[in-house]
Design an enzyme around this catalytic site. Structure first.
Site, PDB file in Angstrom:
ATOM      1  N   ASP A   1       3.992  -3.893  -5.799  1.00  0.00           N
ATOM      2  CA  ASP A   1       4.594  -5.167  -5.371  1.00  0.00           C
ATOM      3  C   ASP A   1       6.116  -5.058  -5.343  1.00  0.00           C
ATOM      4  OD1 ASP A   1       2.205  -6.445  -5.013  1.00  0.00           O
ATOM      5  OD2 ASP A   1       2.337  -7.730  -6.803  1.00  0.00           O
TER       6      ASP A   1
ATOM      7  N   GLU B   1       0.837  -1.217   0.000  1.00  0.00           N
ATOM      8  CA  GLU B   1       0.000   0.000   0.000  1.00  0.00           C
ATOM      9  C   GLU B   1       0.865   1.259   0.000  1.00  0.00           C
ATOM     10  OE1 GLU B   1      -3.244   0.006  -0.436  1.00  0.00           O
ATOM     11  OE2 GLU B   1      -3.181  -2.172  -0.523  1.00  0.00           O
TER      12      GLU B   1
HETATM   13 ZN   LIG Z   1      -2.449  -2.630  -4.758  1.00  0.00          ZN
END
Ligand SMILES: [Zn+2]
Length: 437
Positions: free
Chosen positions: A375, A290
Site C-alpha cells: 500500500d 501489486e
Molecule cells: Zn496485496
C-alpha cells in the site's frame, strides 16, 4: 511383568493422546473464533462505521454483515466435518480399511498398492467435500449474488481439475514413493529436490498452459486503462509485456488482479470484473499495489519460505516414518508385505495441520505487514486517495465486512482490517507522486 497402566510407557498410545488433544484444541479455537466473529459483526450491523459512512450505504454494510455471518456458519460445519473425516481416516481405521481393499485388488504389487491407497484416500476425501463445495457455490455464493457459474461449468471444472491433479500428481507421488523405498535414510532430501523442481515446472506452466484450461485470457485492449497502466509500469521500471484480461465473470462477481509466472512467462492479469467496476485511476492504484509486492520481493520471499518449510517438514517426515509409534498412534500401521511409504505420507499430511494450526497467526501477521508495504508503494507511485477509493468499492462489491472481530482478524486475515488500512492510506495521502501522470 505386570502391565504398565501409564501411557507414558506406550509411545503409540501417548502419541494418540497428543494428537487427539491437539485436534480438540484446534477445533475449539476455531469455534471460539467463529463465535467471536459472528457476534462482533452482528453487533455492528446497525450502522456503517464512521470513516465509511458517506461512502457505503447501510444496505451494503448489512449485506456484508449477513454474508460474513453466513460464511462463518458454513466454516463451523466445515470444521466439524473436517475433524470427523480426519478421525475417520486415522484412529477410527479408515486408512486401514482402504489399505485392506488395495491389498485385495493388487496382492502381488506392493508399490502399485501404495499408489492405489493414496488415490483411494484422495477420492474418498474429495467425494466427502463435494456436497460442501456445491453448497458454497450454488447455495451461499448464489444467495448473495456472487455466483455466475452454471452446474455444467462446475462439473467441467471438476473433471478438468481431476485430470490435471492425476496428470501432475501421480508422477510426483510415484517419484516420492520410489525414493522412500529405495533412496535410503536421506530419501527426504531427494524428495525435497523433486518437490522444488516440480514447483518450478508448475510455476512455469501455470500462466501459459494450466490457467488457460479454465479461463480465457485476452490482451488488455488499447485505451485509457492500458495507457495509465503502461505509464505506471514504465515509471516503476517494469516491462509492459504480458498484460491480460481474464474472464473471471464466468464464475464469480468477485474482482481481482494478480501477477503470475516468472522470467519470460511473467504476466499481469486483471479480472474483467475489476476492470468493469473501477475507474482507470483506481485500476492504476490497484496495479501499483501489486507492483509493490513485486518490488519488495514478497513473492520471492513467499516461495523461498515455502521451500524452507517443506524441507523442514520432509526432514521431520523422514524421522517420523521410521518410528513405529507414529503409524500405530494414528491408527494405520503397515501390514507385513506392505511398503510403509504411502501410510507415512497420508498420516503425515492428514495430521500435520492439526499441529501447525496455532502457527496461523504468524503467517497472517507477515502477510498483513506485506500488505502495508505494498500500500505504501502504491501511495508513493500512484495515489493513496485512488487506492483508498478502489478498496472501498472492492469491500462493498465483495461484501467484505468493515467490522471484523480483532482477534479473529489477527488470527486469520491475510489483509489488514479495512478501517486500519484506510486510515494508514489517508495518512499517506500527502505523499508526492513520483511523476505527473
Ligand atoms: Zn496485496
Amino acid at each position: 511383568m505386570s502391565p504398565d497402566p501409564s501411557p507414558l510407557h506406550h509411545p503409540a498410545l501417548l502419541f494418540t493422546l497428543v494428537f487427539l488433544a491437539a485436534l480438540v484444541l484446534s477445533v475449539l479455537t476455531r469455534l471460539w473464533l467463529s463465535v467471536r466473529q459472528s457476534r462482533h459483526v452482528a453487533r455492528h450491523r446497525h450502522a456503517v462505521p464512521a470513516p465509511f459512512a458517506d461512502r457505503i450505504p447501510l444496505s451494503a454494510h448489512q449485506r456484508a454483515a449477513d454474508y460474513t455471518v453466513a460464511r462463518v456458519r458454513l466454516g463451523i460445519i466445515e470444521t466439524l466435518l473436517g475433524a470427523a473425516v480426519l478421525l475417520g481416516f486415522t484412529v477410527l481405521g479408515g486408512i486401514e480399511a482402504l489399505a485392506a481393499l488395495a491389498r485385495a485388488a493388487l496382492p502381488d504389487s506392493p508399490f502399485g498398492r501404495q499408489l492405489l491407497l493414496v488415490g483411494a484416500v484422495a477420492l474418498v476425501a474429495a467425494l466427502l467435500d463435494l456436497p460442501l463445495s456445491w453448497y458454497r457455490q450454488f447455495g451461499l455464493e448464489k444467495r448473495f449474488g456472487f455466483n455466475r457459474m452454471t452446474p455444467s461449468l462446475f462439473l467441467a471444472d471438476l473433471a478438468k481439475g481431476t485430470v490435471l491433479a492425476v496428470a501432475l500428481g501421480l508422477p510426483l507421488l510415484a517419484a516420492v514413493l520410489a525414493l522412500m523405498d529405495r533412496a535410503g535414510p536421506w530419501w527426504w532430501l531427494w524428495a525435497w529436490l523433486v518437490w522444488v523442481g516440480f514447483n518450478g515446472v508448475v510455476l512455469l506452466l501455470y500462466p501459459t498452459v494450466i490457467a488457460p484450461l479454465f479461463n480465457r485470457f485476452v490482451p488488455l485492449e488499447p485505451g485509457p486503462v492500458r495507457e495509465r497502466v503502461e505509464r505506471l509500469l514504465a515509471r516503476c521500471g517494469f516491462g509492459s509485456k504480458g498484460l491480460f484480461v481474464m474472464d473471471g465473470s464466468r464464475r464469480s462477481a468477485h474482482g481481482n488482479a494478480y501477477f503470475t509466472g516468472f522470467g519470460r512467462s511473467k504476466r499481469i492479469v486483471f479480472f474483467d470484473t475489476l476492470l468493469s467496476r473501477l475507474s482507470p485511476d483506481e485500476i492504476e492504484a490497484v496495479l501499483a499495489h501489486e507492483l509493490g509486492h513485486f518490488r519488495h520481493r514478497h513473492i520471492l520471499q513467499r516461495v523461498l519460505t515455502s521451500f524452507a518449510v517443506s524441507l523442514a517438514g520432509l526432514a521431520l517426515l523422514g524421522w517420523l516414518s521410521r518410528q513405529p509409534w507414529f503409524y500405530q498412534g494414528l491408527g494405520a500401521a503397515p501390514q507385513p508385505g506392505d511398503l510403509p511409504g504411502a501410510y507415512a505420507l497420508l498420516l503425515f499430511f492428514l495430521a500435520l495441520p492439526v499441529f501447525t494450526f496455532m502457527l496461523q497467526p504468524l503467517g497472517s501477521w507477515i502477510s498483513r505487514r506485506h500488505e502495508f508495504e505494498a500500500d505504501a508503494f502504491a501511495a508513493h507511485q500512484s495515489s493513496a486517495d485512488h487506492l483508498g477509493r478502489a478498496l472501498v468499492k472492492l469491500y462493498e462489491d465483495n461484501a467484505a465486512t468493515l467490522t471484523p472481530d480483532p482477534v479473529h482478524s489477527a488470527f486469520y486475515d491475510s489483509h489488514p482490517p479495512a478501517s486500519i488500512r484506510l486510515a494508514r492510506l489517508a495518512g499517506a495521502g500527502g505523499a508526492p507522486r513520483a511523476s505527473p501522470a
